[in-house]
Scaffold this motif. Structure first.
Motif, PDB file in Angstrom:
ATOM      1  N   LYS A  12      -8.432  33.861  16.627  1.00  0.00           N
ATOM      2  CA  LYS A  12      -7.223  34.173  17.404  1.00  0.00           C
ATOM      3  C   LYS A  12      -7.530  35.157  18.527  1.00  0.00           C
ATOM      4  O   LYS A  12      -6.746  35.312  19.445  1.00  0.00           O
ATOM      5  N   LEU A  13      -8.669  35.862  18.439  1.00  0.00           N
ATOM      6  CA  LEU A  13      -9.005  36.864  19.449  1.00  0.00           C
ATOM      7  C   LEU A  13      -9.422  36.175  20.746  1.00  0.00           C
ATOM      8  O   LEU A  13      -9.963  35.075  20.726  1.00  0.00           O
ATOM      9  N   PRO A  14      -9.168  36.829  21.888  1.00  0.00           N
ATOM     10  CA  PRO A  14      -9.459  36.175  23.167  1.00  0.00           C
ATOM     11  C   PRO A  14     -10.963  36.000  23.376  1.00  0.00           C
ATOM     12  O   PRO A  14     -11.744  36.910  23.090  1.00  0.00           O
ATOM     13  N   GLY A  15     -11.360  34.835  23.832  1.00  0.00           N
ATOM     14  CA  GLY A  15     -12.765  34.572  24.133  1.00  0.00           C
ATOM     15  C   GLY A  15     -13.599  34.283  22.900  1.00  0.00           C
ATOM     16  O   GLY A  15     -14.813  34.152  22.985  1.00  0.00           O
ATOM     17  N   ILE A  16     -12.955  34.192  21.738  1.00  0.00           N
ATOM     18  CA  ILE A  16     -13.695  33.899  20.507  1.00  0.00           C
ATOM     19  C   ILE A  16     -13.235  32.551  19.968  1.00  0.00           C
ATOM     20  O   ILE A  16     -12.093  32.397  19.537  1.00  0.00           O
ATOM     21  N   ALA A  56      -8.075  40.076   6.057  1.00  0.00           N
ATOM     22  CA  ALA A  56      -9.031  38.960   5.982  1.00  0.00           C
ATOM     23  C   ALA A  56     -10.457  39.482   5.890  1.00  0.00           C
ATOM     24  O   ALA A  56     -11.279  38.958   5.148  1.00  0.00           O
ATOM     25  N   ILE A  91      -9.895  31.809   6.071  1.00  0.00           N
ATOM     26  CA  ILE A  91      -8.838  32.666   6.621  1.00  0.00           C
ATOM     27  C   ILE A  91      -9.428  33.653   7.626  1.00  0.00           C
ATOM     28  O   ILE A  91      -8.898  33.831   8.721  1.00  0.00           O
ATOM     29  N   ALA A  92     -10.561  34.259   7.261  1.00  0.00           N
ATOM     30  CA  ALA A  92     -11.185  35.230   8.165  1.00  0.00           C
ATOM     31  C   ALA A  92     -11.607  34.554   9.467  1.00  0.00           C
ATOM     32  O   ALA A  92     -11.426  35.107  10.551  1.00  0.00           O
ATOM     33  N   GLN A 144     -16.953  31.866  13.200  1.00  0.00           N
ATOM     34  CA  GLN A 144     -17.740  31.548  12.001  1.00  0.00           C
ATOM     35  C   GLN A 144     -18.990  32.428  11.915  1.00  0.00           C
ATOM     36  O   GLN A 144     -19.321  32.962  10.858  1.00  0.00           O
ATOM     37  N   ARG A 145     -19.649  32.593  13.060  1.00  0.00           N
ATOM     38  CA  ARG A 145     -20.851  33.413  13.094  1.00  0.00           C
ATOM     39  C   ARG A 145     -20.531  34.860  12.717  1.00  0.00           C
ATOM     40  O   ARG A 145     -21.260  35.499  11.950  1.00  0.00           O
ATOM     41  N   LEU A 146     -19.411  35.375  13.252  1.00  0.00           N
ATOM     42  CA  LEU A 146     -19.029  36.751  12.956  1.00  0.00           C
ATOM     43  C   LEU A 146     -18.747  36.921  11.472  1.00  0.00           C
ATOM     44  O   LEU A 146     -19.172  37.886  10.848  1.00  0.00           O
ATOM     45  N   VAL A 147     -18.020  35.955  10.900  1.00  0.00           N
ATOM     46  CA  VAL A 147     -17.633  36.075   9.493  1.00  0.00           C
ATOM     47  C   VAL A 147     -18.863  36.022   8.588  1.00  0.00           C
ATOM     48  O   VAL A 147     -19.003  36.825   7.670  1.00  0.00           O
ATOM     49  N   PHE A 148     -19.787  35.102   8.868  1.00  0.00           N
ATOM     50  CA  PHE A 148     -20.984  35.024   8.032  1.00  0.00           C
ATOM     51  C   PHE A 148     -21.866  36.258   8.222  1.00  0.00           C
ATOM     52  O   PHE A 148     -22.582  36.664   7.314  1.00  0.00           O
ATOM     53  N   PHE A 149     -21.788  36.851   9.397  1.00  0.00           N
ATOM     54  CA  PHE A 149     -22.492  38.112   9.612  1.00  0.00           C
ATOM     55  C   PHE A 149     -21.869  39.211   8.750  1.00  0.00           C
ATOM     56  O   PHE A 149     -22.567  39.954   8.069  1.00  0.00           O
ATOM     57  N   ARG A 190     -12.301  44.745  25.306  1.00  0.00           N
ATOM     58  CA  ARG A 190     -11.292  43.729  25.593  1.00  0.00           C
ATOM     59  C   ARG A 190     -10.569  43.330  24.301  1.00  0.00           C
ATOM     60  O   ARG A 190      -9.345  43.181  24.273  1.00  0.00           O
ATOM     61  N   LEU A 191     -11.333  43.157  23.208  1.00  0.00           N
ATOM     62  CA  LEU A 191     -10.734  42.759  21.938  1.00  0.00           C
ATOM     63  C   LEU A 191      -9.767  43.834  21.433  1.00  0.00           C
ATOM     64  O   LEU A 191      -8.665  43.533  20.987  1.00  0.00           O
ATOM     65  N   GLU A 238      -8.574  34.075  11.589  1.00  0.00           N
ATOM     66  CA  GLU A 238      -8.096  35.331  12.174  1.00  0.00           C
ATOM     67  C   GLU A 238      -8.965  35.744  13.367  1.00  0.00           C
ATOM     68  O   GLU A 238      -8.448  36.155  14.397  1.00  0.00           O
ATOM     69  N   PHE A 239     -10.280  35.621  13.218  1.00  0.00           N
ATOM     70  CA  PHE A 239     -11.167  35.994  14.328  1.00  0.00           C
ATOM     71  C   PHE A 239     -10.990  35.050  15.510  1.00  0.00           C
ATOM     72  O   PHE A 239     -11.077  35.456  16.663  1.00  0.00           O
ATOM     73  N   LEU A 287      -5.665  40.459  10.101  1.00  0.00           N
ATOM     74  CA  LEU A 287      -7.100  40.477  10.420  1.00  0.00           C
ATOM     75  C   LEU A 287      -7.835  41.474   9.521  1.00  0.00           C
ATOM     76  O   LEU A 287      -8.867  41.151   8.934  1.00  0.00           O
ATOM     77  N   LEU A 344     -13.196  39.335   2.383  1.00  0.00           N
ATOM     78  CA  LEU A 344     -14.533  38.745   2.354  1.00  0.00           C
ATOM     79  C   LEU A 344     -15.354  39.351   1.225  1.00  0.00           C
ATOM     80  O   LEU A 344     -16.128  38.658   0.580  1.00  0.00           O
ATOM     81  N   PHE A 386      -6.653  43.980  23.388  1.00  0.00           N
ATOM     82  CA  PHE A 386      -5.855  42.801  23.017  1.00  0.00           C
ATOM     83  C   PHE A 386      -5.107  43.078  21.718  1.00  0.00           C
ATOM     84  O   PHE A 386      -3.911  42.822  21.596  1.00  0.00           O
TER      85      PHE A 386
END
Lengths: 198, 198
Positions: free
Chosen positions: A17-21, B47, A10-11, A27-32, B28-29, A14-15, B44, B51, B32
């Motif tokens: 959906k952000l522009p440019g992501i 979510a 889910i996370a 996935q990288r952001l969530v695991f971070f 930008r995020l 959600e991430f 968001l 975690l 947005f």
């Protein structure tokens, strides 16, 4: 996808959906985030929530603010006789960073775009004209240098010129530090047309 | 910075803490997000919170999971006699996406790195050796192909080989679809050393 916990899935969605992501970055952001301390996650979640709870539009210039009127409109050192018209609140941030402009702003909330069905009534043009009834000497149009921004600039200039107020457009040309060789033709043409005396 | 609302500034700072996201992207995020509906922001924020609330480590393989043991360890179709050792939970995701591996995993939680002060006791190596007391036929080392991952692989192989368990390392070589011309020397050298019969 039994190999990935639902909350993580889910996370990631959600991430993403952000522009440019994209999904990989998400996935990288969530695991971070999972490796961070709970209070760091809470800080991010709370910051996102606060955007809706605390931020609203300034009733004068329609910039984003926590106080109404905003810090710029209520600042005694700003010259309210000079209004810079921009498309979005982040354009205000960009111009403020130059420390060159001492007037006030008017945020349209977008640009005219017949293709996307955005007409004059969808922008805060009525509100701008209302402001011009007061003591205003110059309107600087700082909409973007694309088709929509240009169309908006021309539209506004036709409305405002008959009111006897000076209306200007920010200069377009070769970026500082830019190489002529790598500047596109349209920009270069604008740089030539807009040449100034030395 | 009177021109930018505090809540926006805080949100930009929080986003800029994420890996690969600089201040410009964070800005930008945030701008947005401000234009989204409140329920989208809430989704968001929720979510991110989930975690920490819902995700924990599997007590068998230390992958991230919402159930303990995780979906892979408790799956009847997975062969528990074959353990694939990876550094991080996202490595499990990467391998599962191939649909090639029917064994189970062991997530170390990192790789040996004297420079960063990460020694064997900081990884879940003790727990791996414990698992090998059971009925295990093969350990596949799938740590990363960098210095830390290689050091970890060598360290583990020295520990596990004397136990009489087969220990293998995933192959390194030219990526599928990759051009020899654009492959770095080290990879190409590994591809040559690891050549297989046709």
């Amino acid at each position: 996808m039994e190999y990935i916990a639902d909350a993580i899935k889910i996370a990631i969605e959600e991430f993403a959906k952000l522009p440019g992501i994209g999904r990989k970055t998400a996935q990288r952001l969530v695991f971070f985030l999972i490796k961070r301390k709970p209070e760091e996650l809470e800080a991010l979640a709370q910051a996102i929530r606060s955007l809706k709870d605390r931020v609203r539009y300034c009733s004068v210039c329609y910039n984003l603010t926590e106080t109404d009127p905003c810090g710029i409109c209520s600042h005694p050192g700003r010259d309210a006789r000079m209004i810079c018209v921009v498309e979005e609140p982040n354009d205000v941030v960009a111009i403020e960073k130059t420390h060159e402009f001492k007037g006030v702003y008017h945020v349209l909330g977008g640009a005219l775009s017949p293709l996307e069905g955005i007409g004059p009534d969808d922008l805060r043009i009525k509100e701008l004209l209302q402001r011009l009834q007061g003591n205003v000497e110059e309107v600087i149009i700082a909409t973007n240098a694309n088709a929509e921004g240009e169309a908006t600039a021309v539209y506004l200039s036709k409305l405002i010129k008959p009111m006897g107020i000076r209306i200007t457009r920010i200069a377009h040309g070769v970026p500082v530090g830019g190489d002529l060789e790598f500047t596109d033709e349209v920009t270069l043409a604008r740089a030539l047309t807009g040449r100034t005396e030395m």
